[in-house]
Design an enzyme around this catalytic site. Structure first.
Site, PDB file in Angstrom:
ATOM      1  N   HIS A 118       0.832  -1.216   0.000  1.00 39.37           N
ATOM      2  CA  HIS A 118       0.000   0.000   0.000  1.00 39.37           C
ATOM      3  C   HIS A 118       0.863   1.262   0.000  1.00 39.37           C
ATOM      4  CE1 HIS A 118      -3.319  -2.583   2.091  1.00 39.37           C
ATOM      5  NE2 HIS A 118      -3.089  -2.946   0.842  1.00 39.37           N
ATOM      6  N   ASP A 155      -3.226  -2.766  -5.030  1.00 40.47           N
ATOM      7  CA  ASP A 155      -2.235  -3.798  -4.722  1.00 40.47           C
ATOM      8  C   ASP A 155      -1.312  -4.050  -5.911  1.00 40.47           C
ATOM      9  OD1 ASP A 155      -2.937  -4.300  -2.104  1.00 40.47           O
ATOM     10  OD2 ASP A 155      -4.139  -6.078  -2.547  1.00 40.47           O
ATOM     11  N   HIS A 183      -0.953 -11.282  -4.976  1.00 42.21           N
ATOM     12  CA  HIS A 183       0.443 -10.903  -4.763  1.00 42.21           C
ATOM     13  C   HIS A 183       1.424 -11.915  -5.364  1.00 42.21           C
ATOM     14  CE1 HIS A 183      -0.798  -7.621  -2.255  1.00 42.21           C
ATOM     15  NE2 HIS A 183      -1.388  -8.417  -1.383  1.00 42.21           N
ATOM     16  N   HIS A 219      -9.288  -1.785  -4.866  1.00 38.58           N
ATOM     17  CA  HIS A 219      -8.184  -2.163  -3.982  1.00 38.58           C
ATOM     18  C   HIS A 219      -7.228  -3.141  -4.668  1.00 38.58           C
ATOM     19  CE1 HIS A 219      -5.958  -2.557  -0.293  1.00 38.58           C
ATOM     20  NE2 HIS A 219      -5.858  -3.847  -0.580  1.00 38.58           N
TER      21      HIS A 219
END
Length: 304
Positions: free
Chosen positions: A77, A237, A260, A233
């Site tokens: 973030h 990311d 991720h 969001h």
């Protein structure tokens, strides 16, 4: 186009979402061609860590970077704010092993960076430009990169959940458009919380720093900040994970249901296939991109 840094140092304090510990992070201006550098002080020793795809050592629920001396988790973030605002050079001094989660978004990082001010440096900006198509596929997860004069995302998520469902976001990322996703919070499911706690994760997690959903609804009393806060969001990311490259990326990125781990594997593939070229933006005229951003961002915050 000139490189940038921040005008003054700023400090953030908050809870680590996974450790539950109180953490401090201080951002300092850095000279031209420094890039993004993490520093961790342990005792009398200062350890330095430069983000790179190979520096990523864990991707479960967050991106963790490290070497033989230190690890720093939940970096995405903060890095998204730095890259989203097109800040080229900055030193990140961390007290602890995690970046504080703040409110679960990049809202506070972004606001404080803008309040600190962005400073232009004499050196010319450098980027890594996608020069050929590259596609990463793993199961249903997919990321495709194409040459493009800018940094553009076409992000799709698809959940079997009545609140999330199918969401898509197309965004040409600039310091101004980044504000439209900076406030989007991380999210998770109530059914997974107990297992995460047993595994030593989410020790600092709460409704103050995450959207939590049961099988039918959002349980946060205030609800959502945007109907499509979830895909916003995920785009946030992605920007943070792409900051593992030592220079900003330029390209068009189509992303489907990534996370991720897949973002990091995709970066390795970009490198392995020699799909990136170093470009110096010599011919680009520097404009003050930040002149009207802080008032605009204050207007965005007022709507939340």
């Amino acid at each position: 186009m000139q490189q940038t840094t921040i005008q003054r140092s700023i400090t953030f304090s908050g809870i680590g979402v996974h450790s539950g510990q109180c953490l401090n992070v201080t951002l300092h201006p850095a000279s031209e061609n420094t890039g993004i550098v993490f520093e961790v002080i342990t005792g009398d020793t200062r350890h330095t860590l430069i983000p790179s795809p190979s520096a990523v050592i864990a991707t479960k629920l967050a991106t963790t970077i490290g070497n033989k001396n230190i690890t720093i988790s939940t970096v995405e973030h903060l890095l998204a704010s730095i890259r989203g605002l097109e800040i080229d050079n900055i030193r990140i001094c961390v007290e602890g092993a995690e970046i504080p989660i703040m409110d679960g978004s990049a809202k506070i990082f972004t606001n404080e960076l803008l309040q600190a001010g962005i400073k232009y440096l004499p050196a010319t900006k450098k980027i890594l430009q996608v020069i050929k198509p590259v596609e990463f596929i793993k199961g249903e997860k997919r990321i495709r990169a194409l040459p493009y004069n800018g940094f553009k995302l076409d992000y799709t998520i698809n959940y079997i959940h009545p609140i999330i469902g199918h969401q898509r976001l197309v965004l040409d990322v600039t310091p101004t458009t980044f504000l439209s996703i900076a406030n989007a919070r991380t999210y998770g499911f109530l059914k997974d919380v107990e297992q995460m706690l047993k595994n030593g994760l989410a020790q600092g997690g709460s409704l103050e720093n995450a959207i939590v959903l049961d099988s039918t609804k959002v349980i946060n009393p205030e609800g959502l900040r945007y109907p499509d806060e979830f895909v916003r969001h995920k785009a946030l990311d992605f920007i943070g994970d792409m900051a593992m490259m030592h220079l900003p990326l330029q390209g068009y990125f189509e992303i489907y249901c990534s996370g991720h781990q897949h973002n990091n594997q995709f970066l390795h593939k970009l490198q392995d296939e020699n799909a990136l070229a170093l470009v110096t933006l010599e011919g680009e005229k520097t404009q003050n991109l930040y002149q009207n951003i802080t008032p605009l961002y204050n207007d965005v915050l007022a709507l939340l």
